[in-house]
Write an enzyme that holds these catalytic residues in place. Structure first.
Site, mmCIF file in Angstrom:
data_model
loop_
_atom_site.group_PDB
_atom_site.id
_atom_site.type_symbol
_atom_site.label_atom_id
_atom_site.label_comp_id
_atom_site.label_asym_id
_atom_site.label_seq_id
_atom_site.Cartn_x
_atom_site.Cartn_y
_atom_site.Cartn_z
ATOM 1 N N CYS A 107 -12.513 2.948 12.207
ATOM 2 C CA CYS A 107 -12.679 4.353 11.826
ATOM 3 C C CYS A 107 -11.994 4.472 10.482
ATOM 4 C CB CYS A 107 -12.046 5.301 12.836
ATOM 5 S SG CYS A 107 -12.040 7.006 12.242
ATOM 6 N N SER A 111 -8.677 7.486 13.064
ATOM 7 C CA SER A 111 -8.635 6.385 14.024
ATOM 8 C C SER A 111 -9.422 6.753 15.267
ATOM 9 C CB SER A 111 -7.203 6.031 14.393
ATOM 10 O OG SER A 111 -6.628 7.137 15.038
ATOM 11 N N CYS A 112 -10.616 7.278 15.078
ATOM 12 C CA CYS A 112 -11.486 7.547 16.209
ATOM 13 C C CYS A 112 -11.679 6.242 16.976
ATOM 14 C CB CYS A 112 -12.831 8.076 15.732
ATOM 15 S SG CYS A 112 -12.674 9.663 14.898
#
Lengths: 202, 128
Positions: A107, A111-112
C-alpha cells in the site's frame, strides 16, 4: 515484553499514553466508544486474527479446485465462506502466483492490508522504504527478503487502497501431495501471502 | 510455525525494518489507539476511506518534515490522524482533548505507588 502490572516505582505516563487516555475518556463520555468493545478489539487483533486465517484460505484453494475458482472470481465471497470478512467492508482480490507470474502486494499511500485474513501488518510493510522501493524495484526487494526469482518471471505489484485489498495465492510447494489441507495451511507463511516469500519445496 | 522472515538476509538491509512474526503492537497504547479507531468507524463516525485519507496525509506530512518513516513511528502518525479526524468531524474539540489529557496527567502525578491513576474530570483546572 511490555507488561501492565504495577511496580513499586511509578513511571510517569508518556505523552502519547496520556493522549490515548484523553481520547478514551472524551469519546466514552459521549457514548461513541464502548471500553469493553475496545478491549475486545485489542484482544482479537493481538491474539485471534493472524495470518492463520489467510493460510486456511490458501490451503483450501490448493485442495479444492472449485473453491479456487470462486476465490479468484469473487474473493470477498469465497473468503467469507470460511467466516472471515472485513471490518471495513472492503473488497478482497486474490492474485495467483504461477510458473510465469509472481505477485507482490503493497500500500504505497499508508498501509491498507487485509486484516481479516492476515491480521495486522508487520512493521516493514508499514515502512516507507518498502512502500517506495517495491514499486520501483520489486526484484531488489525480493532479494532483500532472500527470494530470487528466475529472470523471466513477470513480477506484478498490486497497490492496495481503502476499498480494495489483495492477497497472494502462493504456488503450492513441490513434494506436498500427501499432505492434508490442515497440514498444508501450516506451511503457508504470512510473507508468502504478501508476496515477499516463496514457499520452499518439502 | 513457519511464519518467520529470513532474518539473516534482512539484517544486511538497514532501511528495511522487519519483525520476527511477533506482536504487531509495540506498546499497549498503540493497540488502544487502533481499537478506538475501529470502534468509531463501526459506529459510523467516519468512513474507512476518510480514515485512510487522513492517515495518508499525516504520513506524508511527517515524511515532508523529515521522519524517515520506518514503521516504528507509524502509530504516532495514527494517533495524530485520529485526533485530526475527530476534531475535523466536530466529535470533540482540540481544547476538550487537551483538558482531558491534563486531567490524566494530574491523575498520574497523584497516584500512589503501584496504583493505577484515577481520572477526575477537571482535576487539572485552576482552583479544582
Amino acid at each position: 515484553m511490555p507488561h501492565d502490572h504495577p511496580h513499586a516505582h511509578n513511571k510517569p505516563l508518556s505523552d502519547v499514553e496520556l493522549r490515548v487516555k484523553a481520547l478514551e475518556s472524551v469519546l466514552s463520555d459521549k457514548g461513541l466508544i464502548d471500553p469493553e468493545a475496545i478491549d475486545l478489539i485489542v484482544e482479537t487483533y493481538e491474539t485471534k486474527i493472524g495470518p492463520r486465517n489467510g493460510a486456511r484460505v490458501v490451503a483450501k484453494a490448493w485442495c479444492d479446485p472449485a473453491y479456487k475458482d470462486r476465490l479468484l472470481t469473487d474473493a470477498t465471497a469465497a473468503i467469507s465462506e470460511l467466516g472471515f470478512s472485513g471490518v471495513q467492508g472492503e473488497d478482497m482480490v486474490v492474485v495467483e502466483n504461477t510458473e510465469t507470474v509472481h505477485n507482490i502486494v503493497v500500500c504505497t499511500l499508508c498501509s491498507c492490508y487485509p486484516w481479516p485474513t492476515l491480521g495486522l501488518p508487520p512493521v516493514w510493510y508499514r515502512a516507507a522504504p518498502y512502500r517506495a522501493k517495491v514499486v520501483k524495484d520489486p526484484r531488489g526487494v525480493l532479494e532483500e527478503f532472500g527470494v530470487t526469482l528466475p529472470e523471466d518471471t513477470e513480477i506484478r505489484v498490486w497497490d492496495s487502497n481503502a476499498e480494495l485489498r489483495y492477497l497472494v495465492l502462493p504456488k503450492r510447494p513441490a513434494g506436498t501431495d500427501g499432505l492434508t489441507e490442515e497440514q498444508l495451511s501450516e506451511l503457508v507463511t504470512r510473507d508468502a501471502m504478501i508476496g515477499t516469500d516463496v514457499l520452499a519445496a518439502r | 510455525m513457519n511464519d518467520q522472515i529470513k532474518g539473516s538476509d534482512l539484517k544486511h538491509t538497514p532501511h528495511l525494518p522487519h519483525d520476527e512474526g511477533g506482536p504487531v503492537f509495540n506498546a499497549p497504547w498503540e493497540a488502544k489507539a487502533f481499537a478506538i479507531t475501529v470502534d468509531l468507524h463501526k459506529r459510523g463516525v467516519f468512513d474507512w476511506s476518510e480514515w485512510c485519507d487522513t492517515l495518508a496525509d499525516e504520513i506524508r506530512s511527517a515524511q515532508a518534515a523529515g521522519d524517515p518513516d520506518l514503521g516504528d513511528t507509524y502509530y504516532a502518525h495514527w494517533l495524530n490522524a485520529l485526533e485530526t479526524l475527530i476534531t475535523a468531524k466536530k466529535v470533540s474539540t482540540a481544547e476538550s482533548l487537551l483538558a482531558a489529557k491534563d486531567d490524566w496527567r494530574a491523575a498520574d502525578e497523584h497516584r500512589g505507588f503501584g496504583e493505577a491513576p484515577v481520572f477526575v474530570k477537571g482535576a487539572a483546572q485552576p482552583g479544582a
